[in-house]
Scaffold this motif. Structure first.
Motif, short mmCIF file in Angstrom:
data_model
loop_
_atom_site.label_atom_id
_atom_site.label_comp_id
_atom_site.label_asym_id
_atom_site.label_seq_id
_atom_site.Cartn_x
_atom_site.Cartn_y
_atom_site.Cartn_z
N VAL A 132 0.85 -1.19 0.00
CA VAL A 132 0.00 0.00 0.00
C VAL A 132 0.88 1.23 0.00
O VAL A 132 1.75 1.39 0.86
CB VAL A 132 -0.93 0.01 1.25
N THR A 133 0.70 2.08 -1.01
CA THR A 133 1.46 3.33 -1.06
C THR A 133 0.51 4.49 -0.84
O THR A 133 -0.63 4.47 -1.28
CB THR A 133 2.17 3.49 -2.42
N ARG A 134 0.99 5.53 -0.17
CA ARG A 134 0.14 6.71 0.09
C ARG A 134 0.72 7.93 -0.57
O ARG A 134 1.82 8.14 -0.76
CB ARG A 134 0.05 6.94 1.59
#
Length: 46
Positions: free
Chosen positions: A44-46
Motif C-alpha cells: 500500500v502506497t500513500r
C-alpha cells in the motif's frame, strides 16, 4: 521382518504415499519466485 516386507499392507501404504507425493507436486500452485512481475505485490502506497 521379511514377512512384513512382503506384506500387501506395506506395498499398499507405500503406493499410496507415492501417489500422494506425486499429487502434491503436480497440483502445487506456482511459487511466488516464478510469478510474473505484473503480479500484485500487496504493497500500500500513500
Amino acid at each position: 521382518m521379511t514377512r512384513f516386507l512382503k506384506s500387501t499392507f506395506l506395498w499398499q501404504f507405500a503406493g499410496g504415499f507415492v501417489i500422494g507425493a506425486v499429487g502434491l507436486f503436480a497440483l502445487n500452485p506456482v511459487s511466488a519466485s516464478t510469478a510474473s512481475p505484473e503480479a500484485p505485490a500487496h504493497v500500500v502506497t500513500r
